[in-house]
Each structure stands twice: as structure tokens, then as C-alpha cells.
Design an enzyme around this catalytic site. Sequence first.
Site, short mmCIF file in Angstrom:
data_model
loop_
_atom_site.label_atom_id
_atom_site.label_comp_id
_atom_site.label_asym_id
_atom_site.label_seq_id
_atom_site.Cartn_x
_atom_site.Cartn_y
_atom_site.Cartn_z
N HIS A 51 31.85 36.11 54.27
CA HIS A 51 32.23 35.49 52.87
C HIS A 51 31.78 36.27 51.23
O HIS A 51 31.27 36.79 51.68
CB HIS A 51 30.62 34.27 52.39
CG HIS A 51 30.52 33.17 53.15
ND1 HIS A 51 31.31 31.72 53.32
CD2 HIS A 51 29.99 32.66 54.19
CE1 HIS A 51 31.65 31.53 54.88
NE2 HIS A 51 30.04 31.60 55.04
N ASP B 152 29.56 34.80 65.50
CA ASP B 152 29.71 33.95 64.94
C ASP B 152 29.69 34.83 63.39
O ASP B 152 29.45 34.23 61.95
CB ASP B 152 28.95 33.24 64.70
CG ASP B 152 28.53 31.55 63.78
OD1 ASP B 152 29.56 31.80 62.86
OD2 ASP B 152 27.80 30.69 63.02
N HIS C 292 26.21 29.16 69.29
CA HIS C 292 25.36 29.63 68.79
C HIS C 292 23.64 29.16 68.58
O HIS C 292 23.40 28.54 67.64
CB HIS C 292 25.34 29.56 66.91
CG HIS C 292 25.78 28.92 66.19
ND1 HIS C 292 25.86 27.36 66.75
CD2 HIS C 292 27.43 28.41 65.64
CE1 HIS C 292 26.60 26.35 66.13
NE2 HIS C 292 27.62 27.29 64.66
N PHE D 198 27.02 29.45 53.74
CA PHE D 198 26.27 29.61 55.40
C PHE D 198 26.37 30.98 55.95
O PHE D 198 28.08 30.58 55.97
CB PHE D 198 25.89 28.32 56.14
CG PHE D 198 25.10 27.56 55.97
CD1 PHE D 198 23.65 27.52 56.40
CD2 PHE D 198 25.31 26.52 54.78
CE1 PHE D 198 23.05 26.76 55.95
CE2 PHE D 198 24.66 25.04 54.80
CZ PHE D 198 22.97 25.28 55.39
N GLY D 199 25.76 32.24 56.30
CA GLY D 199 26.79 32.77 57.49
C GLY D 199 26.53 34.09 56.86
O GLY D 199 26.32 34.63 56.17
N HIS E 299 33.59 33.70 69.31
CA HIS E 299 33.09 32.99 68.51
C HIS E 299 33.14 33.68 66.79
O HIS E 299 32.23 34.13 66.45
CB HIS E 299 31.85 32.37 68.10
CG HIS E 299 31.46 31.47 67.14
ND1 HIS E 299 30.47 30.34 67.68
CD2 HIS E 299 31.55 31.34 65.87
CE1 HIS E 299 30.28 29.34 66.75
NE2 HIS E 299 31.16 30.18 65.03
N HIS F 289 34.78 33.84 62.70
CA HIS F 289 35.78 33.57 61.56
C HIS F 289 37.24 34.00 60.88
O HIS F 289 35.86 34.70 60.60
CB HIS F 289 34.83 32.43 60.94
CG HIS F 289 33.91 31.87 61.73
ND1 HIS F 289 34.30 30.18 61.70
CD2 HIS F 289 32.63 31.30 61.93
CE1 HIS F 289 32.93 29.22 62.06
NE2 HIS F 289 32.15 30.12 62.76
#
Length: 427
Positions: A311, A307, A234, A325-326, A63, A65
Amino acid sequence: MDSLLIVRGRVVDPASGVDQEMDVLLREGRVAAVAAPGKLRGQAQRSFNAKGCIVAPGFIDLHVHLREPGQAHKETIATGTAAAAAGGFTSVCAMPNTVPVNDSAEITRWMQAPERGALVNVFPVVAATVGSLGEKLTDFATLKKAGAVGVTDDGRPILSDRLMHDALHAAGKLNIPVVQHAEDTHMTADCSMNLGATSFRLGLHGMPNAAEANIVERDIALAGATRGHVHVAHLSTREALEAVHRGKKAGVRMTAEVTPHHFTLVDENVGDFNTHYKMNPPLRSLADRAALIEGIADGTIDAIATDHAPHAFHEKQVEFERAAFGITGLETAVAIALTVLHRHFNLPLWRMVELLSANPARIFGLARRGSLAPGSHADVTIFDPKKKWTFDASQSKSKSRNTPYDGWSFTGKIVATIVDGKVIYEG
Ligand code: DOR
Ligand code: ZN
């Protein structure tokens, strides 16, 4: 002939049932042999001394991004995979909430093209619905042919019963999982953290545990009815964990991952609106965290996944409710697992390795990965479980710095990451 001999390490390979001192010979991108120390001497051009270290199958992060295409200001495939390599991951599964959303064979192939400069293997997980809009399923068969290993609308849940049913049915026939971001968004509108004493103190709207558990319960019923495979992304609550436990017992094809932040941190750590502790699902209560650690130990949880959600500074340096979020996670995940799970909670090393290699490979059907059995891809993670170090976020290989772990000290460090028989990172 391209060859490398890893000597004097302790091989921990749950997939092959090996846990002892062995030498590992890599040749032409494959594991050629695993044998007692000294037995393979002279068979390789180069050797790597792994004395005092664990030699494990290359770690796989289910997972991640990577943000390309479309958001290269946060991360690129090159920088994200460089962070993965530094964190001991030889493969990453890339989520489709890019810009545009990865719902096509073209984007799926583009992400895997050599021009992207990936340092580790990239396996795209594609959108389950067109544009991840939750209206019409994508063409799973075509996407699988292009390289997709699973389908998901991650970042968003697949809410419609009908669509989730059809997705599980179609993906099941292709033997790929539907990855669910389990969040009943009817219950979480305007929420920026977990519902609890801290959200009350800060005056923020909180997400209840039921918002996660309800979707997991529904998906268990649908996976059972369709014989499809649902993978819970998650997982963060005790209630959802108990649901997974029941579903597995009932013979439903289901698996679940947990992130390092959910087994390490809790909602109270948000402190006074610290946006480095804002992610979705949110950090939960102490009771939830304890349940997750139990689920990791007893086998209810199948995998540790980061995850990793990079950002930019300006996207986090705003009011808590407006912040993205993140958090990033690739460079700290293994060290956190070693420090928190292995050292503090006595999780055996082989179990930790299984959660990071054999199980993720099985969940996404990654052939000849997650194992050091001869014939496997020559992906290897070497780490020193006793080495102490301190994470300095300013030195991160990621483009982003949104981590709560800056300055944290860990016991356990990545020593080398080997992909396709080549040492791509040395710590
Ligand atoms: O914290 C998160 N960040 N949760 C998600 O579901 C999406 C992710 C992102 O893409 O930033
Ligand atoms: Zn998600």
C-alpha cells in the site's frame, strides 16, 4: 546449450527425500541431474559455488497481491516479482482483487504476458465470483485454460453457503482449489484489529476468533459434501487450526497456509495505533501464535505464504481505523521463517523448505515445481541459514514500504534465486 552447475551446496529437497551435499546441473530450463560432489564436473558452461548454503527447490508464494491491473501506484507485476526474487521466491500466485477484479480470461492472460516484465513465474488465482461480488460464479473451466491455478474472492470471503458449495463442486471437478479468506464479515463490520486487551485499551472494534473459525467449519462441511478442495488462506486462530486438524482427520480435501506475521507478531505489537501492524486477518493473541507454530511443526499447516499486500504511504499514514489492511512480505518471509521457526523454535530445515516449495506446488497443482528431481523446472532457491543481516525497507524492490520489519535483524539470508536456469537475483 544453456547450462549451470550448482556446486558444494547442501541440497534439501523434501519432495525427493534428499538432504545431503550434492551438485545440481541445470540445463535448458530443467534440472538435468543431481549427483554426488564432483561427479558432474565439466558438464556445464558456468558454475555457482554454494558452499555453506542450502540449495532448495525454488520457493513458491501462494498468496501475493501484485496490484496490476489498476493500482500500479502500490506495486506492478515487475516490481512485485523483483521483490519476490530478492526474497527467494521463484513463483508467486497472484490474487484477483485488482482493479478491475481479475474475473476474466483476458486479464488472466494479460497478467502473464511477457510485457509485464515479471522476473519470476506468475500464476494467477482468479475471482470465484463475477467482480468478487459474491453473486454469480465465474467460468472456472475457461479461466483454468487461461492459466488460473485456483479461484478465490480474497480480500473478501465467499459467504453464501450455496455459492461456496457450488464453487467447491465446480472447482473440484477441475482439480483446482477454492481459496477462502475465512472471515464472517457479519461479525467484523467496523473492526480494525483483533478483539482483545489491546483493542479494548485503544478503543477499537475487535474481530473475534469465531469470525474465522465459523467459516472454516462451514467450509469443511461443504468440501466434505462436494469432494472439493478448500484451501484456507492466511489462517490465524487456534480455533480455525483445530478445525483444519479435525477436517483433515475426517478425510476432507483441505489445506491451509500461515503468514510470517501471524507466527511472529501479536496484537499487542499494534502499540499505539501503528498502522504497519494492521492487516486482515489481524495479528492475534500469544495463544493463537503458539498454536500456529505447533500446527506448522505437526503438519496441520501446509504452507507459508506472505499475503504480500503493498500500500502507498498515504494509505497507511492516516488514523488506524481508516488505514488500509496489509503489509509487504516478500523480501522478509524466508529470513523470518529461518530466524523464528528454524533458529528459535527448532523447526527442521527440511520442514521449512517443504512449507515453501513441495507443499505449495501440490496445493495449486504446479507440475514439475517444488522439487529438484531431474525433469523439474530449473527453479532454485539458495540461502545461507547462518548469515546475519538487517532489513532496510528503504532498499526494498517493492514500490511500497508498509512493513513492520524495517531495521529488524535476521539470521538466514537469500544468496541466489534461479528461475528457468538463470540467476535472477544474487544477494
Ligand atoms: O491485509 C490484507 N490485505 N488482507 C486482505 O485480505 C487483503 C489484502 C490487500 O489486498 O491489501
Ligand atoms: Zn485475504
